[in-house]
Design a protein around this motif. Structure first.
Motif, PDB file in Angstrom:
ATOM      1  N   ASP A 359       0.853  -1.182   0.000  1.00  0.00           N
ATOM      2  CA  ASP A 359       0.000   0.000   0.000  1.00  0.00           C
ATOM      3  C   ASP A 359       0.896   1.242   0.000  1.00  0.00           C
ATOM      4  O   ASP A 359       1.613   1.502   0.966  1.00  0.00           O
ATOM      5  N   ALA A 360       0.873   2.008  -1.094  1.00  0.00           N
ATOM      6  CA  ALA A 360       1.779   3.156  -1.238  1.00  0.00           C
ATOM      7  C   ALA A 360       1.521   4.248  -0.220  1.00  0.00           C
ATOM      8  O   ALA A 360       2.429   5.023   0.108  1.00  0.00           O
ATOM      9  N   THR A 361       0.311   4.322   0.296  1.00  0.00           N
ATOM     10  CA  THR A 361       0.000   5.405   1.253  1.00  0.00           C
ATOM     11  C   THR A 361       0.705   5.211   2.591  1.00  0.00           C
ATOM     12  O   THR A 361       0.797   6.138   3.387  1.00  0.00           O
ATOM     13  N   GLU A 362       1.194   3.994   2.840  1.00  0.00           N
ATOM     14  CA  GLU A 362       1.889   3.721   4.099  1.00  0.00           C
ATOM     15  C   GLU A 362       3.375   4.077   4.040  1.00  0.00           C
ATOM     16  O   GLU A 362       4.046   4.101   5.068  1.00  0.00           O
ATOM     17  N   LEU A 363       3.866   4.370   2.829  1.00  0.00           N
ATOM     18  CA  LEU A 363       5.292   4.613   2.674  1.00  0.00           C
ATOM     19  C   LEU A 363       5.669   6.012   3.143  1.00  0.00           C
ATOM     20  O   LEU A 363       4.970   6.990   2.850  1.00  0.00           O
ATOM     21  N   SER A 364       6.780   6.087   3.837  1.00  0.00           N
ATOM     22  CA  SER A 364       7.303   7.357   4.341  1.00  0.00           C
ATOM     23  C   SER A 364       8.775   7.445   3.972  1.00  0.00           C
ATOM     24  O   SER A 364       9.601   6.668   4.474  1.00  0.00           O
ATOM     25  N   PHE A 365       9.105   8.380   3.071  1.00  0.00           N
ATOM     26  CA  PHE A 365      10.481   8.496   2.584  1.00  0.00           C
ATOM     27  C   PHE A 365      11.309   9.408   3.491  1.00  0.00           C
ATOM     28  O   PHE A 365      10.760  10.288   4.174  1.00  0.00           O
ATOM     29  N   ASP A 426       5.629  -7.216   5.072  1.00  0.00           N
ATOM     30  CA  ASP A 426       5.063  -6.987   6.391  1.00  0.00           C
ATOM     31  C   ASP A 426       3.548  -6.786   6.268  1.00  0.00           C
ATOM     32  O   ASP A 426       3.057  -6.089   5.382  1.00  0.00           O
ATOM     33  N   GLU A 427       2.814  -7.406   7.185  1.00  0.00           N
ATOM     34  CA  GLU A 427       1.345  -7.340   7.207  1.00  0.00           C
ATOM     35  C   GLU A 427       0.842  -5.901   7.211  1.00  0.00           C
ATOM     36  O   GLU A 427      -0.190  -5.572   6.616  1.00  0.00           O
ATOM     37  N   ARG A 428       1.561  -4.999   7.854  1.00  0.00           N
ATOM     38  CA  ARG A 428       1.102  -3.604   8.005  1.00  0.00           C
ATOM     39  C   ARG A 428       1.138  -2.824   6.700  1.00  0.00           C
ATOM     40  O   ARG A 428       0.570  -1.728   6.616  1.00  0.00           O
ATOM     41  N   PHE A 429       1.800  -3.392   5.673  1.00  0.00           N
ATOM     42  CA  PHE A 429       1.898  -2.690   4.392  1.00  0.00           C
ATOM     43  C   PHE A 429       1.145  -3.420   3.272  1.00  0.00           C
ATOM     44  O   PHE A 429       1.252  -3.045   2.120  1.00  0.00           O
ATOM     45  N   LYS A 430       0.366  -4.424   3.643  1.00  0.00           N
ATOM     46  CA  LYS A 430      -0.314  -5.202   2.611  1.00  0.00           C
ATOM     47  C   LYS A 430      -1.409  -4.363   1.941  1.00  0.00           C
ATOM     48  O   LYS A 430      -1.923  -3.381   2.506  1.00  0.00           O
ATOM     49  N   ILE A 431      -1.736  -4.734   0.742  1.00  0.00           N
ATOM     50  CA  ILE A 431      -2.806  -4.070   0.000  1.00  0.00           C
ATOM     51  C   ILE A 431      -4.152  -4.550   0.551  1.00  0.00           C
ATOM     52  O   ILE A 431      -4.410  -5.751   0.633  1.00  0.00           O
ATOM     53  N   ARG A 432      -4.977  -3.558   0.911  1.00  0.00           N
ATOM     54  CA  ARG A 432      -6.292  -3.871   1.461  1.00  0.00           C
ATOM     55  C   ARG A 432      -7.391  -3.528   0.453  1.00  0.00           C
ATOM     56  O   ARG A 432      -7.129  -2.895  -0.575  1.00  0.00           O
ATOM     57  N   GLU A 433      -8.618  -3.917   0.798  1.00  0.00           N
ATOM     58  CA  GLU A 433      -9.738  -3.665  -0.113  1.00  0.00           C
ATOM     59  C   GLU A 433      -9.950  -2.178  -0.352  1.00  0.00           C
ATOM     60  O   GLU A 433     -10.406  -1.766  -1.422  1.00  0.00           O
ATOM     61  N   ASP A 434      -9.637  -1.334   0.660  1.00  0.00           N
ATOM     62  CA  ASP A 434      -9.848   0.104   0.520  1.00  0.00           C
ATOM     63  C   ASP A 434      -8.594   0.861   0.067  1.00  0.00           C
ATOM     64  O   ASP A 434      -8.563   2.099   0.079  1.00  0.00           O
ATOM     65  N   SER A 435      -7.533   0.133  -0.304  1.00  0.00           N
ATOM     66  CA  SER A 435      -6.306   0.786  -0.767  1.00  0.00           C
ATOM     67  C   SER A 435      -6.579   1.524  -2.069  1.00  0.00           C
ATOM     68  O   SER A 435      -7.297   1.029  -2.951  1.00  0.00           O
ATOM     69  N   HIS A 437      -3.773   3.619  -3.536  1.00  0.00           N
ATOM     70  CA  HIS A 437      -2.485   3.812  -4.194  1.00  0.00           C
ATOM     71  C   HIS A 437      -1.616   2.589  -3.925  1.00  0.00           C
ATOM     72  O   HIS A 437      -1.593   2.075  -2.802  1.00  0.00           O
ATOM     73  N   PHE A 438      -0.941   2.188  -4.964  1.00  0.00           N
ATOM     74  CA  PHE A 438      -0.217   0.918  -4.887  1.00  0.00           C
ATOM     75  C   PHE A 438       1.245   1.115  -5.310  1.00  0.00           C
ATOM     76  O   PHE A 438       1.537   1.948  -6.164  1.00  0.00           O
ATOM     77  N   ALA A 439       2.110   0.352  -4.692  1.00  0.00           N
ATOM     78  CA  ALA A 439       3.549   0.413  -5.026  1.00  0.00           C
ATOM     79  C   ALA A 439       4.070  -1.000  -5.267  1.00  0.00           C
ATOM     80  O   ALA A 439       3.705  -1.942  -4.549  1.00  0.00           O
ATOM     81  N   GLU A 440       4.918  -1.095  -6.280  1.00  0.00           N
ATOM     82  CA  GLU A 440       5.552  -2.380  -6.592  1.00  0.00           C
ATOM     83  C   GLU A 440       7.067  -2.231  -6.469  1.00  0.00           C
ATOM     84  O   GLU A 440       7.661  -1.330  -7.058  1.00  0.00           O
ATOM     85  N   PHE A 441       7.670  -3.098  -5.701  1.00  0.00           N
ATOM     86  CA  PHE A 441       9.130  -3.193  -5.603  1.00  0.00           C
ATOM     87  C   PHE A 441       9.551  -4.490  -6.278  1.00  0.00           C
ATOM     88  O   PHE A 441       8.935  -5.538  -6.069  1.00  0.00           O
ATOM     89  N   GLN A 442      10.613  -4.407  -7.076  1.00  0.00           N
ATOM     90  CA  GLN A 442      11.109  -5.610  -7.735  1.00  0.00           C
ATOM     91  C   GLN A 442      12.616  -5.692  -7.585  1.00  0.00           C
ATOM     92  O   GLN A 442      13.336  -4.721  -7.817  1.00  0.00           O
TER      93      GLN A 442
END
Length: 452
Positions: A359-365, A426-435, A437-442
């Motif tokens: 979930d991109a909204t959880e990211l803090s740079f 980590d469970e705290r950053f998983k994509i939820r039904e109400d997410s 914005h999404f982020a992909e790391f590869q």
């Protein structure tokens, strides 16, 4: 002697020696002068090379002049050079003898190539092999140490390997040759000289044909070694896995092998492990001591989950890396991590170890990439939100102590762990039904990880 030399030389080459050009390493001593005279009398094309090691003052310079005069009488080209052997030995932390050997062969190969010679020739003979075998035997070198000095080793060939010292002396006297004597050869302070002057004569009293007996045994030992090398290589292909950072040996397949200790010695001595350590590894394998660690000067070996894992020691530590906002990728010690954002999530999240959707909204740079630390905790996805220490997670996943020190953690700006790279989000950053914005790391391998 001349006929025996020609026959043996032809056998080594499986061709007529006259079809080649040879660079003879001539010291000026008796053995090398006999070698030069045999080449001259046999009409084989050759040149002479002499290295002045500058270890005996004027005597060393006298050797050089003597060899130049010998080459002139034979009407062959002569190459000479003078080197500071003691300084080289000090700089490279080598014994004087080892330093001289390294410099000599390196220079001989240079002259061989530049002068258009086919082979380098040294005057090693059967007694040299006998002394080498006895020396190696006392050092515990395994079967390879019992093979003597090879008659052919790449571009180095030794056509006197068949001859004893007595036979060389007899030819020398018959032809009324002259040579330069190195006074240090008579001293018993060097290990090889002590074997030559003290040990071999006593063994000859037990067996007057001692050298010929060793010569016959050499044939047996060489054939046994060739057979063993073939069998060991075939077995290694089945149970040995080489990766960029490690070698893994599957122990279950050889646990009860009757030659287990010999196989381990054969495979592990190249990683710097000595006989005592290999015996310890052998005992630990038999007793299935999980987690047992062994250290050589260059490598480390670990018994883990039925495997023996070998890696280079003292790998430079990988420093943490900050990932600022706006960067779409980050190079990380031989790997590349890409970052992409979307306003629409994936239809299904791929089950791939090298890809993480969060979930991109959880990211803090800025984000941080670092290795684990004692006390690190995260909430593995799929474990109902229960926390787990990183160290315990590694144990549960059966990750060995070498590998876990290389695994990267992607850490949020607020200190929370986002992803154990290659393993679990980590469970705290998983994509939820109400997410929204999404982020992909590869994670993408980019370079040879062995250079990390």
């Amino acid at each position: 002697m001349l006929k025996a030399f020609q026959d043996y030389f032809s056998q080594l080459l499986q061709d007529n020696p006259a079809n080649y050009r040879f660079l003879l390493a001539i010291s000026g001593g008796k053995d090398s002068i006999v070698l030069g005279d045999l080449f001259y009398c046999a009409g084989i094309p050759f040149g002479i090379a002499h290295m002045n090691f500058q270890l005996r003052g004027e005597a060393s310079d006298g050797d050089e002049r003597f060899v130049q005069a010998f080459a002139k009488r034979c009407e062959v080209p002569c190459f000479t050079t003078a080197v500071d052997t003691k300084n080289y030995a000090t700089e490279h932390q080598l014994s004087t003898q080892m330093a001289a050997r390294k410099m000599r062969y390196k220079w001989l190969e240079k002259i061989r190539q530049e002068g258009g010679f086919d082979y380098i020739v040294t005057a090693h003979h059967l007694n040299d092999s006998v002394e080498t075998i006895l020396y190696n035997f006392t050092k515990g070198s395994g079967i390879k140490g019992m093979l003597g000095i090879p008659a052919v080793n790449g571009r180095v060939i030794r056509p006197l390997s068949f001859a004893t010292r007595q036979e060389i002396d007899a030819y020398y006297n018959q032809e009324e040759l002259v040579h330069r004597e190195d006074a240090s050869n008579a001293e018993s302070g060097y290990a090889r000289n002590w074997i030559r002057h003290e040990v071999v004569p006593k063994l000859q009293k037990l067996n007057p044909s001692f050298e010929q007996t060793v010569s016959r045994n050499l044939v047996y030992w060489q054939q046994i070694n060739a057979w063993f090398e073939q069998e060991a290589q075939q077995l290694k292909a089945q149970i040995w896995r080489t990766e960029p950072l490690r070698h893994t040996l599957q122990l279950s397949s050889i646990q009860n092998h009757p030659a287990l200790l010999t196989l381990l010695f054969h495979w592990l001595q190249g990683f710097g492990f000595v006989a005592e350590q290999i015996s310890g590894i052998h005992a630990a394998v038999l007793e299935q001591k999980q987690g047992k660690l062994f250290l050589s000067k260059s490598h480390k070996a670990l018994i883990h989950q039925g495997k023996l894992i070998i890696e280079v020691q003292n790998t430079p530590p990988s420093l943490p890396q900050l990932w600022p906002r706006g960067e779409s990728s980050l190079s990380l010690y031989g790997q590349k991590i890409t970052f992409s954002t979307y306003t629409k999530g994936p239809i299904s999240i791929p089950n791939q170890a090298d890809i993480a959707w969060v979930d991109a909204t959880e990211l803090s740079f800025p984000l941080e990439l670092r290795h684990w630390r004692a006390g690190d905790v995260f909430y593995p996805l799929g474990m109902a939100g229960k926390p787990k220490k990183i160290q315990d997670y590694f144990t549960d996943e059966k990750i060995d102590r070498f590998a876990k020190d290389r695994i990267w953690l992607l850490v949020n700006g607020d200190g929370r762990i986002i992803w154990v790279l290659g393993f679990r989000v980590d469970e705290r950053f998983k994509i939820r039904e109400d997410s929204t914005h999404f982020a992909e790391f590869q994670l993408i391998p980019q370079l040879d990880l062995s250079k990390e």
